[in-house]
Write a protein that holds these residues in place. Sequence first.
Motif, mmCIF file in Angstrom:
data_model
loop_
_atom_site.group_PDB
_atom_site.id
_atom_site.type_symbol
_atom_site.label_atom_id
_atom_site.label_comp_id
_atom_site.label_asym_id
_atom_site.label_seq_id
_atom_site.Cartn_x
_atom_site.Cartn_y
_atom_site.Cartn_z
ATOM 1 N N ARG A 92 0.704 -1.187 -0.007
ATOM 2 C CA ARG A 92 0.054 0.024 -0.049
ATOM 3 C C ARG A 92 0.825 1.338 -0.021
ATOM 4 O O ARG A 92 1.674 1.424 0.781
ATOM 5 C CB ARG A 92 -0.944 0.094 1.171
ATOM 6 N N ALA A 93 0.681 2.132 -0.923
ATOM 7 C CA ALA A 93 1.403 3.349 -0.953
ATOM 8 C C ALA A 93 0.809 4.462 -0.021
ATOM 9 O O ALA A 93 -0.207 4.862 0.058
ATOM 10 C CB ALA A 93 1.234 3.961 -2.327
ATOM 11 N N LEU A 94 1.929 4.575 0.895
ATOM 12 C CA LEU A 94 1.675 5.873 1.757
ATOM 13 C C LEU A 94 1.640 7.199 0.977
ATOM 14 O O LEU A 94 2.174 7.354 0.168
ATOM 15 C CB LEU A 94 2.632 5.973 2.942
ATOM 16 N N ALA A 95 0.879 8.304 1.598
ATOM 17 C CA ALA A 95 0.679 9.443 0.995
ATOM 18 C C ALA A 95 2.170 10.173 0.953
ATOM 19 O O ALA A 95 2.894 10.084 1.865
ATOM 20 C CB ALA A 95 -0.080 10.470 1.824
ATOM 21 N N PRO A 96 2.593 10.704 -0.318
ATOM 22 C CA PRO A 96 3.962 11.342 -0.138
ATOM 23 C C PRO A 96 4.060 12.531 0.495
ATOM 24 O O PRO A 96 3.197 13.386 0.779
ATOM 25 C CB PRO A 96 4.168 11.947 -1.691
ATOM 26 N N ILE A 97 5.234 12.651 1.261
ATOM 27 C CA ILE A 97 5.592 13.732 2.108
ATOM 28 C C ILE A 97 6.701 14.613 1.172
ATOM 29 O O ILE A 97 7.810 14.095 1.299
ATOM 30 C CB ILE A 97 6.312 13.182 3.535
ATOM 31 N N VAL A 98 6.330 15.692 0.709
ATOM 32 C CA VAL A 98 7.153 16.466 -0.262
ATOM 33 C C VAL A 98 7.969 17.265 0.520
ATOM 34 O O VAL A 98 7.470 18.028 1.522
ATOM 35 C CB VAL A 98 6.175 17.092 -1.249
ATOM 36 N N SER A 99 9.255 17.392 0.519
ATOM 37 C CA SER A 99 10.256 18.048 0.907
ATOM 38 C C SER A 99 11.390 18.477 0.085
ATOM 39 O O SER A 99 11.577 18.085 -1.080
ATOM 40 C CB SER A 99 10.559 17.750 2.269
ATOM 41 N N SER A 100 12.468 19.038 0.407
ATOM 42 C CA SER A 100 13.586 19.556 0.104
ATOM 43 C C SER A 100 14.524 18.218 -0.421
ATOM 44 O O SER A 100 15.095 17.972 -1.252
ATOM 45 C CB SER A 100 14.386 20.498 0.727
ATOM 46 N N GLY A 101 14.260 17.072 0.579
ATOM 47 C CA GLY A 101 14.722 15.837 0.249
ATOM 48 C C GLY A 101 14.522 15.227 -0.961
ATOM 49 O O GLY A 101 14.964 14.256 -1.471
ATOM 50 N N CYS A 102 13.447 15.372 -1.805
ATOM 51 C CA CYS A 102 12.970 14.863 -2.735
ATOM 52 C C CYS A 102 14.036 15.101 -3.898
ATOM 53 O O CYS A 102 14.102 14.253 -4.989
ATOM 54 C CB CYS A 102 11.462 15.386 -3.366
ATOM 55 N N ALA A 103 14.908 16.408 -3.902
ATOM 56 C CA ALA A 103 16.066 16.271 -4.908
ATOM 57 C C ALA A 103 16.830 15.122 -4.875
ATOM 58 O O ALA A 103 17.382 15.004 -6.006
ATOM 59 C CB ALA A 103 16.489 17.456 -4.244
ATOM 60 N N ASN A 104 17.020 14.540 -3.994
ATOM 61 C CA ASN A 104 17.985 13.351 -3.782
ATOM 62 C C ASN A 104 17.423 12.219 -3.843
ATOM 63 O O ASN A 104 18.001 10.894 -3.698
ATOM 64 C CB ASN A 104 19.016 13.552 -2.675
ATOM 65 N N CYS A 105 16.134 12.093 -4.111
ATOM 66 C CA CYS A 105 15.361 10.776 -4.378
ATOM 67 C C CYS A 105 16.068 9.611 -5.239
ATOM 68 O O CYS A 105 16.128 10.111 -6.512
ATOM 69 C CB CYS A 105 13.823 10.809 -4.792
ATOM 70 N N GLU A 119 5.536 10.925 -9.827
ATOM 71 C CA GLU A 119 4.554 10.299 -9.339
ATOM 72 C C GLU A 119 3.908 10.957 -7.910
ATOM 73 O O GLU A 119 2.731 11.262 -7.874
ATOM 74 C CB GLU A 119 4.382 8.964 -9.150
ATOM 75 N N CYS A 120 4.912 11.033 -7.109
ATOM 76 C CA CYS A 120 4.771 11.649 -5.745
ATOM 77 C C CYS A 120 4.192 13.263 -6.031
ATOM 78 O O CYS A 120 3.241 13.620 -5.476
ATOM 79 C CB CYS A 120 5.998 11.769 -4.878
ATOM 80 N N TRP A 121 4.823 14.088 -6.881
ATOM 81 C CA TRP A 121 4.644 15.196 -6.967
ATOM 82 C C TRP A 121 3.208 15.484 -7.760
ATOM 83 O O TRP A 121 2.473 16.483 -7.410
ATOM 84 C CB TRP A 121 5.677 16.214 -7.655
ATOM 85 N N ALA A 122 3.087 14.580 -8.962
ATOM 86 C CA ALA A 122 1.817 14.777 -9.485
ATOM 87 C C ALA A 122 0.470 14.332 -8.602
ATOM 88 O O ALA A 122 -0.482 15.142 -8.696
ATOM 89 C CB ALA A 122 1.984 13.660 -10.585
ATOM 90 N N GLN A 123 0.843 13.407 -7.698
ATOM 91 C CA GLN A 123 -0.475 13.325 -6.671
ATOM 92 C C GLN A 123 -0.320 14.428 -5.555
ATOM 93 O O GLN A 123 -1.520 14.756 -5.183
ATOM 94 C CB GLN A 123 0.047 11.858 -6.046
#
Length: 661
Positions: free
Chosen positions: A253-266, A285-289
């Motif tokens: 099950r996909a948990l909801a994305p927690i968007v932050s500056s850390g996404c830059a290095n995903c 997909e995270c940012w789109a959602q």
Amino acid sequence: MSTRYLTKSRFKLAAECPRKLYYVGKADYLDRSVEDSFLASLAEGGYQVGELACLMHPGGVRVDDLDHQTALDRTAELLKHDNATIFEAALAVDNLFIRVDILRKVGLNVELIEVKAKSYSVRTDANFRGAKGQLKAEFLPYLRDVAFQRFVAEHALPECAVHAFLMLADKDQQASVDRLNQRFKARRTDGRLRIEVAPNTDLAALGTPLLAKIPVDDHVNEILASHLSVQPGVEQPFPEAVKTFAEAYASDRALAPIVSSGCANCQFKAHEWPAPGEPRSGFHECWAQAFNWTEADFAHGTVLDLWNLRGKSELIAQGVLKPSQVTLEDLGFDGQAPGLAGMTRKHRQWYIGHADWPGGGEFYFDSNGFRSAMSQWRYPLHCIDFETSVVAIPFVKGRRPYEMTAFQFSHHVIEENGRVAHRTQWICAEPGVDPNVPFVRALRDALQGDKGTILRWAAHENTVLNYLRGQMLANPESAPDLAELIAFIERITVRSGERKTKIAGPRNMVDLCEIAEKFYFHPSTKGSTSLKKVLPALMSSSSFLKATYEQPVYGGPGVSLNIDQPIAWWQLKDGSVMDPYLLLPPVFDDVSRHETEAAEEGFSEELREGTAAMAAYGRLQFEELTQVRRQAIVSALLRYCELDTLAMVMAVQAWREAATT
């Protein structure tokens, strides 16, 4: 159906971002992770550190069964003894599963030891805390890792008292034996990399212990009592968060994305929206959602592209998601045009989202600023680039873990009439040989023929030479010509003096990266001044480079030391100018380019540019290779380092032409 366990590596991902649990291990998602990158581990000596730790615990039994249940059964059988030392011990409770690097059981006391190829100094890292008492960010992932393991072990072994330890490379210790690193050879069999230890390698043969075993129960207690983010704006106590992660992973099950500056290095982030047939991008997909974005919204980048900017998470929280949405107030910037000293960091950040630099056009180039800088140069110009490594286990006695090793340089010369030649190069790839003093001597010989300006890109070359200077001064017997070598280094570098003063030598190297930062901005670089970003931008924007290098003019005797036939460096593919580095054969013919890219993800931008070379050097030092493969890797290293200095030549050529037309 086998149990979908939450392992320690998956917990680590969840602690970074819970959404990553949904992407990990799925073949249809891009994954740039270094978790299983043998190249990254060879580059830093991770495998060797693990084996050294085991040797420091003699009598241990290795549980290396890949099947979870078999490993659990073998571990349980060994734990029936009053005393046991187990390597890769398997423990599980519910749908949580861990492999403990080293587990020591003495009666009802259990030591859980997590081994990491991470440097440690009791003088600076004793309590793993920063100035304000917080756990240091660089150690937090390791402490969380061992906290999760102790959490599982305490539930799996309720009758035992479990104590947690980190075992790290101790930079305060010096090797007391020569060629210690050569006692650990790497071999890949059946898709797995194993370390083969030289015969008669025991505690006495290892000499002074180079790994520190640090008790971390207090830190673990703090983490176990803390909260972890599980959803946007939702935190849970550690035990509940672990349960949430485990249930989500078990049910896929996909948990909801927690968007932050850390996404830059995903590691699940593609460079752009994937085309049909390409691996899916978890980041997109995270940012789109999270923001209801479509492919078009990603076309001009995200706020994550703002170069060298702190506070990106705060901007995201405020709904500032695109560079074009960033205001002058967000940057604390007055919007004035660059002055005589060139662009500042804030200029570059602003131009990423707002193409209003002076003069307009496709890119910005301050020809006056560049001409002023170039007027201080003296021909012939010498472009130099170093390749270095920082391995955990020293080559020779007297050295500490992770001391700098300089094993290669390339050297191009630009004459005043524009003639270019790859004049000299040097490499030492012989296993177990310390190259540092010969490196300095060879560099001195290469540069002493005239008084021309020496060019480097970024601080690396200056940092390396100052490091080697300190290393040689600490060991006066390291070279018979020590005084001359020290004087050479001091002539071409800048170093720190008393009261934070700078002492610059009379022939101090010029940093082309600083030139780029002050006087050149191309939007395709997204503000970065990395040579690997600047070169493709210059190739696409410089009419001089196009006219010069679309013909096969570079290569052959008298021009190149490694490229036998002339090659055209300016080539189009699908309507875009190719990155010249992609025109070279890969460094490794037995490793995919994806694996090489994965190895790069664990390093800073500056070090990332040399990751392939570090990994190659690691293979040459530690892996059992045929002579043919060894020579192929050496040849590839020479070609890539040559292109590094040729890229500097191209930058100078492009800027010089633009500044005089």
